[in-house]
Motif scaffolding. Structure first.
Motif, PDB file in Angstrom:
ATOM      1  N   PHE A 106       0.843  -1.201   0.000  1.00  0.00           N
ATOM      2  CA  PHE A 106       0.000   0.000   0.000  1.00  0.00           C
ATOM      3  C   PHE A 106       0.880   1.253   0.000  1.00  0.00           C
ATOM      4  N   GLY A 107       1.973   1.195   0.770  1.00  0.00           N
ATOM      5  CA  GLY A 107       2.893   2.326   0.804  1.00  0.00           C
ATOM      6  C   GLY A 107       3.486   2.618  -0.565  1.00  0.00           C
ATOM      7  N   LYS A 108       3.864   1.562  -1.280  1.00  0.00           N
ATOM      8  CA  LYS A 108       4.418   1.737  -2.633  1.00  0.00           C
ATOM      9  C   LYS A 108       3.364   2.327  -3.570  1.00  0.00           C
ATOM     10  N   MET A 109       2.119   1.906  -3.393  1.00  0.00           N
ATOM     11  CA  MET A 109       1.044   2.448  -4.218  1.00  0.00           C
ATOM     12  C   MET A 109       0.870   3.948  -3.947  1.00  0.00           C
ATOM     13  N   ILE A 110       0.946   4.351  -2.673  1.00  0.00           N
ATOM     14  CA  ILE A 110       0.825   5.768  -2.328  1.00  0.00           C
ATOM     15  C   ILE A 110       1.977   6.559  -2.917  1.00  0.00           C
ATOM     16  N   THR A 111       3.200   6.002  -2.827  1.00  0.00           N
ATOM     17  CA  THR A 111       4.367   6.678  -3.398  1.00  0.00           C
ATOM     18  C   THR A 111       4.201   6.882  -4.900  1.00  0.00           C
ATOM     19  N   SER A 112       3.755   5.828  -5.581  1.00  0.00           N
ATOM     20  CA  SER A 112       3.551   5.911  -7.030  1.00  0.00           C
ATOM     21  C   SER A 112       2.459   6.924  -7.373  1.00  0.00           C
ATOM     22  N   MET A 113       1.369   6.897  -6.592  1.00  0.00           N
ATOM     23  CA  MET A 113       0.265   7.813  -6.830  1.00  0.00           C
ATOM     24  C   MET A 113       0.699   9.267  -6.608  1.00  0.00           C
ATOM     25  N   MET A 114       1.503   9.494  -5.565  1.00  0.00           N
ATOM     26  CA  MET A 114       1.996  10.840  -5.291  1.00  0.00           C
ATOM     27  C   MET A 114       2.883  11.331  -6.427  1.00  0.00           C
ATOM     28  N   GLY A 115       3.681  10.420  -6.996  1.00  0.00           N
ATOM     29  CA  GLY A 115       4.519  10.785  -8.134  1.00  0.00           C
ATOM     30  C   GLY A 115       3.684  11.214  -9.331  1.00  0.00           C
ATOM     31  N   CYS A 116       2.597  10.481  -9.585  1.00  0.00           N
ATOM     32  CA  CYS A 116       1.706  10.833 -10.701  1.00  0.00           C
ATOM     33  C   CYS A 116       1.037  12.183 -10.462  1.00  0.00           C
ATOM     34  N   ILE A 117       0.633  12.439  -9.205  1.00  0.00           N
ATOM     35  CA  ILE A 117       0.004  13.712  -8.881  1.00  0.00           C
ATOM     36  C   ILE A 117       0.990  14.850  -9.065  1.00  0.00           C
ATOM     37  N   ARG A 118       2.238  14.646  -8.610  1.00  0.00           N
ATOM     38  CA  ARG A 118       3.253  15.689  -8.770  1.00  0.00           C
ATOM     39  C   ARG A 118       3.507  15.984 -10.244  1.00  0.00           C
ATOM     40  N   SER A 119       3.553  14.921 -11.062  1.00  0.00           N
ATOM     41  CA  SER A 119       3.778  15.122 -12.500  1.00  0.00           C
ATOM     42  C   SER A 119       2.631  15.900 -13.127  1.00  0.00           C
ATOM     43  N   ALA A 120       1.404  15.546 -12.749  1.00  0.00           N
ATOM     44  CA  ALA A 120       0.236  16.252 -13.285  1.00  0.00           C
ATOM     45  C   ALA A 120       0.220  17.704 -12.810  1.00  0.00           C
ATOM     46  N   ASP A 121       0.555  17.904 -11.529  1.00  0.00           N
ATOM     47  CA  ASP A 121       0.599  19.270 -10.995  1.00  0.00           C
ATOM     48  C   ASP A 121       1.666  20.096 -11.704  1.00  0.00           C
ATOM     49  N   ALA A 122       2.832  19.467 -11.930  1.00  0.00           N
ATOM     50  CA  ALA A 122       3.930  20.184 -12.591  1.00  0.00           C
ATOM     51  C   ALA A 122       3.548  20.572 -14.010  1.00  0.00           C
ATOM     52  N   GLU A 123       2.867  19.666 -14.701  1.00  0.00           N
ATOM     53  CA  GLU A 123       2.456  19.963 -16.072  1.00  0.00           C
ATOM     54  C   GLU A 123       1.434  21.094 -16.091  1.00  0.00           C
ATOM     55  N   GLY A 124       0.504  21.050 -15.120  1.00  0.00           N
ATOM     56  CA  GLY A 124      -0.478  22.125 -15.033  1.00  0.00           C
ATOM     57  C   GLY A 124       0.173  23.455 -14.688  1.00  0.00           C
ATOM     58  N   LYS A 125       1.197  23.411 -13.828  1.00  0.00           N
ATOM     59  CA  LYS A 125       1.897  24.635 -13.450  1.00  0.00           C
ATOM     60  C   LYS A 125       2.671  25.191 -14.633  1.00  0.00           C
ATOM     61  N   LYS A 126       3.260  24.313 -15.451  1.00  0.00           N
ATOM     62  CA  LYS A 126       3.967  24.768 -16.647  1.00  0.00           C
ATOM     63  C   LYS A 126       3.029  25.542 -17.564  1.00  0.00           C
ATOM     64  N   ASN A 127       1.821  25.019 -17.740  1.00  0.00           N
ATOM     65  CA  ASN A 127       0.832  25.703 -18.579  1.00  0.00           C
ATOM     66  C   ASN A 127       0.472  27.069 -17.991  1.00  0.00           C
ATOM     67  N   GLU A 128       0.379  27.125 -16.639  1.00  0.00           N
ATOM     68  CA  GLU A 128       0.059  28.403 -15.985  1.00  0.00           C
ATOM     69  C   GLU A 128       1.188  29.412 -16.191  1.00  0.00           C
ATOM     70  N   TYR A 129       2.441  28.941 -16.098  1.00  0.00           N
ATOM     71  CA  TYR A 129       3.584  29.827 -16.332  1.00  0.00           C
ATOM     72  C   TYR A 129       3.566  30.360 -17.765  1.00  0.00           C
ATOM     73  N   PHE A 130       3.275  29.471 -18.704  1.00  0.00           N
ATOM     74  CA  PHE A 130       3.245  29.873 -20.115  1.00  0.00           C
ATOM     75  C   PHE A 130       2.167  30.926 -20.358  1.00  0.00           C
ATOM     76  N   MET A 131       0.973  30.713 -19.804  1.00  0.00           N
ATOM     77  CA  MET A 131      -0.112  31.664 -19.999  1.00  0.00           C
ATOM     78  C   MET A 131       0.218  33.012 -19.351  1.00  0.00           C
ATOM     79  N   THR A 132       0.878  32.982 -18.187  1.00  0.00           N
ATOM     80  CA  THR A 132       1.261  34.235 -17.535  1.00  0.00           C
ATOM     81  C   THR A 132       2.282  34.995 -18.370  1.00  0.00           C
ATOM     82  N   LEU A 133       3.261  34.282 -18.949  1.00  0.00           N
ATOM     83  CA  LEU A 133       4.254  34.924 -19.807  1.00  0.00           C
ATOM     84  C   LEU A 133       3.588  35.574 -21.017  1.00  0.00           C
ATOM     85  N   LYS A 134       2.585  34.896 -21.569  1.00  0.00           N
ATOM     86  CA  LYS A 134       1.865  35.448 -22.715  1.00  0.00           C
ATOM     87  C   LYS A 134       1.129  36.730 -22.309  1.00  0.00           C
ATOM     88  N   LEU A 135       0.494  36.703 -21.126  1.00  0.00           N
ATOM     89  CA  LEU A 135      -0.216  37.891 -20.646  1.00  0.00           C
ATOM     90  C   LEU A 135       0.761  39.033 -20.360  1.00  0.00           C
TER      91      LEU A 135
END
Length: 341
Positions: A129-158
Motif C-alpha cells: 500500500f505504501g508503494k502504491m501511495i508513493t507511485s500515486m503521489m509521483g503521478c500527482i506531482r507530475s500532473a501538478d507540474a504539467e499544469g503549473k507549466k501551462n500556468e507559467y506559459f499563460m502568464t508569460l503570454k499575458l
C-alpha cells in the motif's frame, strides 16, 4: 479528484483490509520535517492535519530507522506513544504497525484495539500500500507540474501583452507584480532599482507593503544592505526555500528596515550594460518549494524586465542628450534626435 480525497479513500481501504482503528499518513513538511497529511479513524481523537511528527513516537521511530515495525502486544508501562492522538487514546491501543514510504516520502501507520491483530504478512501488504501511495503521489506531482507549466506559459503570454494594455509605467508594474505573485504563490513581489550614482536602491513597486511601518518607496537603501543589497553587489540570484535550513531572511532590505520574517525568498538581478540596475524579489512568510520550472519562469520574467528597463534607460539618456544639444546649439539641433520618440 483532489489529492487529499484520493489519499483518504486509500486510507479507508487500508483501514477496512486490516480491520484497524486508525490509519495515519505523514508526508514531508518544509517547516517541521514531516507532518500529519491525512488520516482515517473510527474515533475522534486524532491530532489535526498539519501536526508535526514526534520524533520519539512510534511513527517517528519508523521514519528514523527507515524500517517497518509492528507491535502486537503493547506494554502500556512506559511504552512509546503513538504520537498522533490528542487524548489518552494511546492507552486503548493494543497493536501497532507502520512502514516507511519509498524515497523518504513519509510513513503510513495504523493501529488496533485488539492484541495480536497484525502479522509479518500484514506488514508486507501494508508496504505494498505504501508503494502504491508513493507511485500515486509521483503521478500527482507530475500532473501538478504539467499544469503549473501551462500556468507559467499563460502568464508569460499575458505579460508580453501587458505593455499594450497598460502603457503607463506604474499601472504596468503593479499589474506585473500582482500577476507574478499570483502565479508563483508568493505573498509579496516587489521591484527595486538603483539610483544614478549607484550608491543606493529604492523600492519602485510592490504588490503588498513590504515594510511593517512607513512607506518603502520613500526610503533610499544603501547598496550592500540586506539580501537585496548583496544581489546588487554580487550580480547573483538568491534562492531561500523550504530546504534552506537556518538561513536568516528577515534582513531583506537591511537590518534597519523592519520587514516581517520571510522563510522563502527569491532575489533576481536585472542586469544590463554589465551592471545590476534592479532586483526582482519574491518573498513568503511560509516555506515554499522552489522548482526548476518556477526558476525558469522567473528568469524569463527577469529578462523581460531587464530589457524593458534598458529601453527606459536608453530613452532617458537620449532625452538628456537631446536637451544638452538644444542648450548647446539651438539652431543646429540634430533633426534625427529631435524626431526620435
Amino acid at each position: 479528484m483532489p489529492r487529499n480525497e484520493i489519499l483518504i479513500n486509500i486510507l479507508s481501504i487500508v483501514c477496512n483490509v486490516f480491520e484497524a482503528h486508525t490509519v495515519v499518513l505523514y508526508l514531508p513538511d518544509g517547516q517541521h520535517g514531516y507532518a500529519l497529511s491525512t488520516f482515517f479513524s473510527l474515533g475522534d481523537d486524532v491530532k489535526p492535519i498539519g501536526s508535526p511528527l514526534q520524533k520519539k513516537s512510534l511513527s517517528g521511530i519508523v521514519i528514523a530507522k527507515d524500517e517497518p515495525l509492528f507491535i502486537n502486544n503493547m506494554d502500556k508501562k512506559g511504552a512509546t506513544s503513538l504520537g498522533y492522538y490528542d487524548s489518552k487514546e494511546d492507552g486503548k491501543i493494543k497493536a501497532f504497525m507502520g512502514t516507511p514510504l519509498d524515497q523518504a516520502l513519509g510513513v503510513i501507520c495504523l493501529d488496533s484495539k485488539r492484541t495480536y491483530s497484525f502479522s509479518t504478512k500484514d506488514l508486507k501488504i501494508l508496504s505494498q500500500f505504501g508503494k502504491m501511495i508513493t507511485s500515486m503521489m509521483g503521478c500527482i506531482r507530475s500532473a501538478d507540474a504539467e499544469g503549473k507549466k501551462n500556468e507559467y506559459f499563460m502568464t508569460l503570454k499575458l505579460l508580453h501583452d501587458l505593455r499594450k494594455r497598460q502603457p503607463k509605467w506604474d499601472a504596468f508594474l503593479n499589474n506585473l507584480l500582482g500577476m507574478i505573485a499570483g502565479t508563483s504563490g508568493y505573498s509579496h513581489a516587489f521591484l527595486t532599482v538603483i539610483d544614478q550614482r549607484g550608491s543606493s536602491f529604492y523600492v519602485e513597486g510592490e504588490n503588498e507593503p513590504i515594510l511593517q511601518k512607513g512607506d518603502s518607496k520613500s526610503i533610499a537603501f544603501p547598496v550592500g544592505s540586506g539580501l537585496v543589497g548583496w544581489v546588487y553587489k554580487n550580480q547573483e540570484a538568491i534562492f531561500i526555500d523550504e530546504n534552506s535550513q537556518g538561513q536568516a531572511s528577515s534582513s531583506l532590505l537591511g537590518a534597519s528596515a523592519a520587514t516581517q520574517e520571510f522563510l522563502s525568498v527569491i532575489c533576481l538581478p536585472l542586469v544590463f550594460q554589465k551592471k545590476t540596475r534592479g532586483v526582482l524579489v519574491l518573498a513568503n512568510s511560509e516555506p515554499m518549494r522552489i522548482s526548476e520550472d518556477l526558476k525558469d519562469f522567473l528568469f524569463m520574467v527577469s529578462e523581460y524586465l531587464s530589457q524593458f528597463l534598458e529601453n527606459l534607460f536608453l530613452k532617458s539618456r537620449l532625452a538628456e542628450a537631446r536637451t544638452a544639444l538644444q542648450k548647446a546649439s539651438p539652431a543646429k539641433t540634430n533633426p534625427i534626435l529631435m524626431n526620435e520618440n
